[in-house]
Design a protein around this motif. Structure first.
Motif, PDB file in Angstrom:
ATOM      1  N   ASN A  61       0.824  -1.216   0.000  1.00 55.01           N
ATOM      2  CA  ASN A  61       0.000   0.000   0.000  1.00 55.01           C
ATOM      3  C   ASN A  61       0.857   1.264   0.000  1.00 55.01           C
ATOM      4  O   ASN A  61       0.385   2.354   0.336  1.00 55.01           O
ATOM      5  CB  ASN A  61      -0.947   0.056   1.199  1.00 55.01           C
ATOM      6  CG  ASN A  61      -2.214  -0.738   0.979  1.00 55.01           C
ATOM      7  OD1 ASN A  61      -2.682  -0.877  -0.143  1.00 55.01           O
ATOM      8  ND2 ASN A  61      -2.758  -1.277   2.045  1.00 55.01           N
ATOM      9  N   LEU A  62       2.116   1.139  -0.401  1.00 52.31           N
ATOM     10  CA  LEU A  62       3.046   2.258  -0.289  1.00 52.31           C
ATOM     11  C   LEU A  62       2.698   3.390  -1.255  1.00 52.31           C
ATOM     12  O   LEU A  62       2.894   4.566  -0.933  1.00 52.31           O
ATOM     13  CB  LEU A  62       4.479   1.759  -0.545  1.00 52.31           C
ATOM     14  CG  LEU A  62       5.604   2.587   0.080  1.00 52.31           C
ATOM     15  CD1 LEU A  62       5.444   2.670   1.592  1.00 52.31           C
ATOM     16  CD2 LEU A  62       6.953   1.987  -0.276  1.00 52.31           C
ATOM     17  N   ASN A  63       2.180   3.045  -2.433  1.00 55.02           N
ATOM     18  CA  ASN A  63       1.808   4.099  -3.380  1.00 55.02           C
ATOM     19  C   ASN A  63       0.625   4.905  -2.871  1.00 55.02           C
ATOM     20  O   ASN A  63       0.596   6.139  -2.988  1.00 55.02           O
ATOM     21  CB  ASN A  63       1.497   3.493  -4.754  1.00 55.02           C
ATOM     22  CG  ASN A  63       2.701   2.825  -5.369  1.00 55.02           C
ATOM     23  OD1 ASN A  63       3.101   1.740  -4.942  1.00 55.02           O
ATOM     24  ND2 ASN A  63       3.315   3.454  -6.355  1.00 55.02           N
ATOM     25  N   MET A  64      -0.366   4.209  -2.300  1.00 52.25           N
ATOM     26  CA  MET A  64      -1.529   4.905  -1.742  1.00 52.25           C
ATOM     27  C   MET A  64      -1.125   5.767  -0.548  1.00 52.25           C
ATOM     28  O   MET A  64      -1.584   6.905  -0.400  1.00 52.25           O
ATOM     29  CB  MET A  64      -2.595   3.894  -1.325  1.00 52.25           C
ATOM     30  CG  MET A  64      -3.870   4.530  -0.778  1.00 52.25           C
ATOM     31  SD  MET A  64      -4.722   5.557  -1.987  1.00 52.25           S
ATOM     32  CE  MET A  64      -5.283   4.280  -3.151  1.00 52.25           C
ATOM     33  N   LEU A  65      -0.237   5.259   0.296  1.00 54.01           N
ATOM     34  CA  LEU A  65       0.225   6.031   1.445  1.00 54.01           C
ATOM     35  C   LEU A  65       1.013   7.259   1.010  1.00 54.01           C
ATOM     36  O   LEU A  65       0.919   8.328   1.618  1.00 54.01           O
ATOM     37  CB  LEU A  65       1.093   5.155   2.352  1.00 54.01           C
ATOM     38  CG  LEU A  65       0.355   4.139   3.218  1.00 54.01           C
ATOM     39  CD1 LEU A  65       1.348   3.237   3.945  1.00 54.01           C
ATOM     40  CD2 LEU A  65      -0.541   4.838   4.222  1.00 54.01           C
ATOM     41  N   THR A  66       1.795   7.109  -0.061  1.00 57.45           N
ATOM     42  CA  THR A  66       2.545   8.247  -0.584  1.00 57.45           C
ATOM     43  C   THR A  66       1.597   9.324  -1.100  1.00 57.45           C
ATOM     44  O   THR A  66       1.809  10.521  -0.882  1.00 57.45           O
ATOM     45  CB  THR A  66       3.495   7.790  -1.705  1.00 57.45           C
ATOM     46  OG1 THR A  66       4.392   6.794  -1.187  1.00 57.45           O
ATOM     47  CG2 THR A  66       4.312   8.955  -2.241  1.00 57.45           C
ATOM     48  N   LYS A  67       0.547   8.900  -1.793  1.00 58.52           N
ATOM     49  CA  LYS A  67      -0.474   9.855  -2.257  1.00 58.52           C
ATOM     50  C   LYS A  67      -1.096  10.591  -1.076  1.00 58.52           C
ATOM     51  O   LYS A  67      -1.234  11.824  -1.084  1.00 58.52           O
ATOM     52  CB  LYS A  67      -1.556   9.114  -3.044  1.00 58.52           C
ATOM     53  CG  LYS A  67      -2.701   9.989  -3.555  1.00 58.52           C
ATOM     54  CD  LYS A  67      -3.694   9.151  -4.361  1.00 58.52           C
ATOM     55  CE  LYS A  67      -4.811  10.002  -4.932  1.00 58.52           C
ATOM     56  NZ  LYS A  67      -5.710  10.528  -3.903  1.00 58.52           N
ATOM     57  N   MET A  68      -1.464   9.858  -0.034  1.00 61.01           N
ATOM     58  CA  MET A  68      -2.065  10.465   1.152  1.00 61.01           C
ATOM     59  C   MET A  68      -1.083  11.418   1.842  1.00 61.01           C
ATOM     60  O   MET A  68      -1.473  12.469   2.360  1.00 61.01           O
ATOM     61  CB  MET A  68      -2.505   9.371   2.124  1.00 61.01           C
ATOM     62  CG  MET A  68      -3.652   8.513   1.631  1.00 61.01           C
ATOM     63  SD  MET A  68      -3.901   7.046   2.674  1.00 61.01           S
ATOM     64  CE  MET A  68      -4.160   7.812   4.273  1.00 61.01           C
ATOM     65  N   MET A  69       0.195  11.046   1.835  1.00 57.19           N
ATOM     66  CA  MET A  69       1.206  11.869   2.477  1.00 57.19           C
ATOM     67  C   MET A  69       1.354  13.212   1.767  1.00 57.19           C
ATOM     68  O   MET A  69       1.405  14.274   2.398  1.00 57.19           O
ATOM     69  CB  MET A  69       2.538  11.104   2.486  1.00 57.19           C
ATOM     70  CG  MET A  69       3.734  11.890   2.969  1.00 57.19           C
ATOM     71  SD  MET A  69       4.629  12.637   1.581  1.00 57.19           S
ATOM     72  CE  MET A  69       5.082  11.203   0.632  1.00 57.19           C
ATOM     73  N   PHE A  70       1.373  13.191   0.407  1.00 59.33           N
ATOM     74  CA  PHE A  70       1.429  14.448  -0.340  1.00 59.33           C
ATOM     75  C   PHE A  70       0.175  15.285  -0.087  1.00 59.33           C
ATOM     76  O   PHE A  70       0.256  16.515   0.039  1.00 59.33           O
ATOM     77  CB  PHE A  70       1.576  14.174  -1.839  1.00 59.33           C
ATOM     78  CG  PHE A  70       2.992  13.922  -2.280  1.00 59.33           C
ATOM     79  CD1 PHE A  70       3.966  14.888  -2.141  1.00 59.33           C
ATOM     80  CD2 PHE A  70       3.351  12.708  -2.862  1.00 59.33           C
ATOM     81  CE1 PHE A  70       5.280  14.671  -2.543  1.00 59.33           C
ATOM     82  CE2 PHE A  70       4.649  12.474  -3.281  1.00 59.33           C
ATOM     83  CZ  PHE A  70       5.618  13.454  -3.122  1.00 59.33           C
TER      84      PHE A  70
END
Length: 253
Positions: free
Chosen positions: A43-52
């Motif tokens: 889920n790292l891509n989704m978490l990165t999106k949420m982080m931005f």
């Protein structure tokens, strides 16, 4: 004297990067990072999106329907990704932001984790690296997107990318707020995942499958995040009032 000059150089570099990044309204993240073979692994891509998104960016994932101006001209968006610098005993990540020509406008400090569990190690490394995004103080300037795209195309190529670095000695990595939800929740199958209902019964959360069996994207009661299994326990992680919350769930499948 050398230390003072180095600090001034880093501060000026960070300000330049921030000013440039503020000219863009949209940012695109990939569905797969170069250091993985699978899409959205851990889920790292989704978490990165949420982080931005936490730091104010309007974010789209590659493959999503884009705003018309970005769909017609990719130079009207920034492109954010993760780069791995992991070793045998450590997991390490950088967050980078580039323009459509691949010019690097921002590079975070290195986020490092020594946790043995890969998923949790990547989560910790991402959280540490994300602290640097706060130094950008991103806020869209409202500059005309067409002018930005033209500047990107006409600007001379630079061999040395601008870099923004925050000092790990002065900024502590973000730690999630720990919450325990003792209510018994029952998992009911739905299309592409499960819905969690309480004893009422009331649907409190919907979980959607990813490529990983014990990792889900989740939505419910105004919260958006991820649900994952750690050991024999389930956790729901999301941002609330710009703070990362890790909520332990009592789920019966």
């Amino acid at each position: 004297m050398k230390k003072i000059l180095l600090l001034l150089t880093l501060l000026i570099s960070g300000l330049c990067s921030s000013q440039t990044v503020n000219d863009y309204k949209y940012l695109v993240v990939p569905v797969k990072f170069d250091f993985f073979k699978e899409e959205n692994k851990y889920n790292l891509n989704m978490l990165t999106k949420m982080m931005f998104e936490k730091y104010g960016f309007t974010v789209y994932q590659a493959g999503q329907k884009m705003p018309d101006e970005v769909a017609l001209d990719k130079c009207k968006a920034l492109y954010g990704t993760l780069e791995s610098d992991s070793g045998v005993l450590t997991t390490a990540l950088y967050i980078t932001i580039k323009d459509c020509d691949g010019k690097e406008l921002f590079r975070s400090t290195k986020g490092v984790s020594k946790i043995k569990d890969f998923k949790q190690a990547y989560y910790e490394a991402l959280r540490e690296a994300a602290v640097s995004l706060e130094s950008l103080n991103y806020q869209y300037s409202g500059k005309d997107a067409a002018a930005i795209a033209n500047e990107v195309r006409t600007a001379p190529k630079q061999t040395a990318p601008a870099t923004s670095i925050s000092s790990p000695e002065t900024i502590a990595p973000e730690k999630p707020i720990q919450v325990s939800n003792e209510n018994q929740l029952f998992a009911q199958p739905i299309a592409n995942g499960y819905q969690l209902v309480d004893m009422t019964p009331k649907v409190v959360l919907k979980m959607y499958k990813t490529s990983q069996p014990d990792n889900f994207t989740a939505q419910g009661e105004g919260k958006n995040g991820v649900v994952f299994k750690k050991g024999n326990e389930w956790f729901f992680e999301y941002y609330q009032n710009e703070k990362l919350v890790s909520e332990k769930l009592n789920i019966k499948f």
